[in-house]
Design a protein around this motif. Structure first.
Motif, PDB file in Angstrom:
ATOM      1  N   CYS A   4       0.484  -1.298   0.302  1.00 13.48           N
ATOM      2  CA  CYS A   4       0.093   0.112  -0.066  1.00 13.48           C
ATOM      3  C   CYS A   4       0.926   1.612   0.250  1.00 13.48           C
ATOM      4  CB  CYS A   4      -1.017  -0.028   1.220  1.00 13.48           C
ATOM      5  SG  CYS A   4       0.074  -0.526   2.297  1.00 13.48           S
ATOM      6  N   CYS A  34      -9.871  -7.452  -9.300  1.00 13.32           N
ATOM      7  CA  CYS A  34      -8.355  -7.573  -8.466  1.00 13.32           C
ATOM      8  C   CYS A  34      -7.255  -8.251  -8.044  1.00 13.32           C
ATOM      9  CB  CYS A  34      -8.744  -7.301  -7.275  1.00 13.32           C
ATOM     10  SG  CYS A  34      -8.570  -7.684  -5.604  1.00 13.32           S
ATOM     11  N   GLY A 109      -2.553  -3.348   7.455  1.00 14.69           N
ATOM     12  CA  GLY A 109      -3.368  -2.951   8.197  1.00 14.69           C
ATOM     13  C   GLY A 109      -2.979  -3.309   9.748  1.00 14.69           C
ATOM     14  N   TRP A 113      -2.061   4.057   9.897  1.00 13.89           N
ATOM     15  CA  TRP A 113      -1.709   5.167   8.593  1.00 13.89           C
ATOM     16  C   TRP A 113      -2.329   6.592   9.987  1.00 13.89           C
ATOM     17  CZ3 TRP A 113      -0.151   3.611   4.644  1.00 13.89           C
ATOM     18  CH2 TRP A 113       1.151   2.694   4.530  1.00 13.89           C
ATOM     19  N   GLY A 139     -11.356  -1.970   5.717  1.00 10.88           N
ATOM     20  CA  GLY A 139     -10.122  -1.504   5.663  1.00 10.88           C
ATOM     21  C   GLY A 139      -9.856  -1.581   7.474  1.00 10.88           C
ATOM     22  N   ASP A 219     -10.823 -10.487   0.720  1.00 11.88           N
ATOM     23  CA  ASP A 219     -10.764  -9.252   0.093  1.00 11.88           C
ATOM     24  C   ASP A 219     -12.635  -8.616  -0.212  1.00 11.88           C
ATOM     25  OD1 ASP A 219     -10.437 -11.719  -2.430  1.00 11.88           O
ATOM     26  OD2 ASP A 219     -12.222  -9.404  -3.496  1.00 11.88           O
ATOM     27  N   TRP A 220     -12.322  -7.487  -1.011  1.00 12.28           N
ATOM     28  CA  TRP A 220     -13.318  -6.847  -0.906  1.00 12.28           C
ATOM     29  C   TRP A 220     -14.850  -7.612  -1.557  1.00 12.28           C
ATOM     30  CZ3 TRP A 220     -10.333  -1.762  -2.235  1.00 12.28           C
ATOM     31  CH2 TRP A 220      -9.533  -1.559  -0.125  1.00 12.28           C
ATOM     32  N   GLU A 243      -7.365   5.398   4.446  1.00 12.14           N
ATOM     33  CA  GLU A 243      -6.277   4.600   3.768  1.00 12.14           C
ATOM     34  C   GLU A 243      -6.514   3.544   2.352  1.00 12.14           C
ATOM     35  OE1 GLU A 243      -3.205   5.976   4.187  1.00 12.14           O
ATOM     36  OE2 GLU A 243      -3.040   7.470   5.996  1.00 12.14           O
ATOM     37  N   THR A 244      -7.667   3.807   2.231  1.00  7.44           N
ATOM     38  CA  THR A 244      -7.825   2.083   0.972  1.00  7.44           C
ATOM     39  C   THR A 244      -7.499   2.716  -0.568  1.00  7.44           C
ATOM     40  OG1 THR A 244     -10.047   2.884   1.589  1.00  7.44           O
ATOM     41  CG2 THR A 244      -8.967   0.628   3.049  1.00  7.44           C
ATOM     42  N   TYR A 246      -5.584   3.402  -2.243  1.00  8.51           N
ATOM     43  CA  TYR A 246      -4.053   3.192  -2.920  1.00  8.51           C
ATOM     44  C   TYR A 246      -3.582   3.078  -4.130  1.00  8.51           C
ATOM     45  CZ  TYR A 246      -3.895  -0.552  -0.009  1.00  8.51           C
ATOM     46  OH  TYR A 246      -4.261  -1.430   0.906  1.00  8.51           O
TER      47      TYR A 246
HETATM   48  N1  SAM Z   1      -7.436   1.584   7.724  1.00 10.68           N
HETATM   49  C1  SAM Z   1      -7.052   0.895   8.618  1.00 10.68           C
HETATM   50  C2  SAM Z   1      -5.805   2.416   8.683  1.00 10.68           C
HETATM   51  O1  SAM Z   1      -5.949   3.512   8.220  1.00 10.68           O
HETATM   52  O2  SAM Z   1      -4.453   2.727   9.860  1.00 10.68           O
HETATM   53  C3  SAM Z   1      -5.053   0.605   7.113  1.00 10.68           C
HETATM   54  C4  SAM Z   1      -5.191   0.825   6.295  1.00 10.68           C
HETATM   55  S1  SAM Z   1      -3.601  -0.273   5.174  1.00 10.68           S
HETATM   56  C5  SAM Z   1      -3.097   0.682   4.300  1.00 10.68           C
HETATM   57  C6  SAM Z   1      -5.129  -0.238   4.422  1.00 10.68           C
HETATM   58  C7  SAM Z   1      -6.474  -1.726   4.463  1.00 10.68           C
HETATM   59  O3  SAM Z   1      -7.218  -1.580   3.809  1.00 10.68           O
HETATM   60  C8  SAM Z   1      -5.539  -2.895   5.219  1.00 10.68           C
HETATM   61  O4  SAM Z   1      -6.385  -2.976   6.219  1.00 10.68           O
HETATM   62  C9  SAM Z   1      -6.722  -3.707   3.814  1.00 10.68           C
HETATM   63  O5  SAM Z   1      -7.091  -4.709   5.387  1.00 10.68           O
HETATM   64  C10 SAM Z   1      -8.059  -2.695   3.506  1.00 10.68           C
HETATM   65  N2  SAM Z   1      -7.713  -3.797   1.388  1.00 10.68           N
HETATM   66  C11 SAM Z   1      -7.283  -2.845   1.244  1.00 10.68           C
HETATM   67  N3  SAM Z   1      -7.137  -3.462  -0.507  1.00 10.68           N
HETATM   68  C12 SAM Z   1      -8.477  -4.462  -0.611  1.00 10.68           C
HETATM   69  C13 SAM Z   1      -8.576  -5.252  -0.637  1.00 10.68           C
HETATM   70  N4  SAM Z   1      -8.626  -5.622  -2.278  1.00 10.68           N
HETATM   71  N5  SAM Z   1      -9.808  -5.995  -0.529  1.00 10.68           N
HETATM   72  C14 SAM Z   1      -9.734  -6.105   1.247  1.00 10.68           C
HETATM   73  N6  SAM Z   1      -9.487  -5.356   1.850  1.00 10.68           N
HETATM   74  C15 SAM Z   1      -8.175  -4.457   0.884  1.00 10.68           C
END
Ligand code: SAM
Length: 321
Positions: A4, A34, A109, A113, A139, A219-220, A243-244, A246
């Motif tokens: 990420c 994805c 995670g 963030w 996320g 995954d989502w 922060e999801t 990216y």
């Molecule tokens: N929300 C938390 C924070 O702000 O501290 C964690 C941010 S971390 C950078 C991104 C989060 O998005 C991950 O913990 C992951 O679970 C979720 N995530 C990213 N892409 C994903 C996907 N394709 N499917 C499911 N979850 C996803």
């Protein structure tokens, strides 16, 4: 390696992030599937998981008038492999006894963030209420946003993270830490002279957690299918996501979760940096994606102009769709 992006390039590049996003035409959002598919699974807060909190290092965040929130420090994950000098590798290495992190994709995670703190501050400023609301922390990582909703009276909070390790070793213990504290507060707060309630046992906390929270990894796209199978009528009043955005490859599945699981008058609160260096996503591209889909109205709520520019936006259904 975490998927990420770079979180530490604040100072010298702070004014370039939106331009950088605009110039990355090859990173246009697409309907591509994805790549990081991972079957969604529900996790039960077992006594085994809950007992981890007893010996762990905890930290507290206090923002404005919000209740204090407790969480396991990420050093908990680092401590068991002191010989490694690469912090990220340590995180991956130390949680692999029963985990998905070393062989699979890690989405970041295990650390909190900074946009999570922005969103907590925003909630403090605006006084969002949670009473009787159904909330999704999408996320979630450490889960602080969902935990706040829980402490503020949400009827149901669902926590979702890509990695099962994050859910089991961080999110569930964090929720437990905060529930446990609530039960101690209740005891101390009694005015009728009766002795403070005993610290809630692991067993009763376990039941109380199961009443109000559910935990999911995967995954989502797979999460959406699982939830629609479990409860076809399920809708959330509030979806938090920090922060999801990216990775542009994930925009279709993220948007689909919002589209299918948000209540008609519900709100998505999205906290994000302008641009994620090294991965390519960010607010500009996500906003364009949302506008093309024409399902949601996206509204700017707050801009934070320190270091890498950060933003809080809301998504609500367009009335005329
Ligand atoms: N929300 C938390 C924070 O702000 O501290 C964690 C941010 S971390 C950078 C991104 C989060 O998005 C991950 O913990 C992951 O679970 C979720 N995530 C990213 N892409 C994903 C996907 N394709 N499917 C499911 N979850 C996803």
């Amino acid at each position: 390696k975490a998927n990420c992006g770079d979180d530490s390039r604040a100072d010298n590049e702070k004014d370039e992030n939106v331009d950088a996003a605009k110039n990355q035409s090859k990173l246009e959002p697409s309907e591509s599937v994805c790549k990081a598919l991972k079957e969604a699974v529900e996790h039960q807060p077992t006594l085994d998981i809950l007992s981890q909190t007893e010996s762990s290092v905890t930290e507290t965040v206090s923002i404005g008038t919000l209740p204090s929130l407790h969480y396991l420090n990420e050093s908990v994950f680092e401590q068991t492999a002191p010989e490694r000098d690469d912090g990220e590798h340590i995180l991956l290495q130390t949680v692999t006894q029963n985990t998905d992190l070393i062989t699979g994709v890690y989405e970041g995670g295990l650390k909190i963030w900074e946009c999570t703190y922005d969103l907590l501050e925003y909630i403090d400023d605006e006084g969002e209420t949670f009473s009787r609301k159904r909330v999704l922390d999408l996320g979630c990582g450490a889960g602080l946003l969902g935990i706040l909703a829980l402490k503020r009276g949400a009827s149901k909070v669902h926590f979702q993270d890509y990695n099962s390790t994050v859910i089991e070793q961080l999110t569930i213990p964090n929720v437990f830490l905060n529930c446990e504290e609530d039960s101690e507060d209740e005891g101390e707060g009694k005015k009728d002279g009766s002795p403070p309630a005993k610290k809630r046992t692991l067993d009763s906390s376990h039941h109380s957690l199961s009443d109000h929270c559910s935990f999911f990894s995967g995954d989502w796209t797979s999460y959406l299918s699982l939830m629609q199978r479990k409860d076809p009528m399920l809708k959330y009043d509030i979806i938090f996501t920090s922060e999801t955005i990216y990775n542009t490859d994930y925009y279709p599945s993220l948007h689909n979760v919002f589209h299918k699981l948000l209540e008609e008058d519900g709100v998505v609160y999205l906290a994000t940096k302008s641009h994620y260096f090294g991965v390519g996503g960010g607010l500009y591209l996500f906003q364009r994606f949302v506008e093309d889909k024409d399902v949601f109205q996206i509204k700017s709520l707050k801009d934070i102009d320190q270091g890498l520019k950060r933003h809080i936006v809301s998504l609500t259904f367009k009335k005329s769709r």
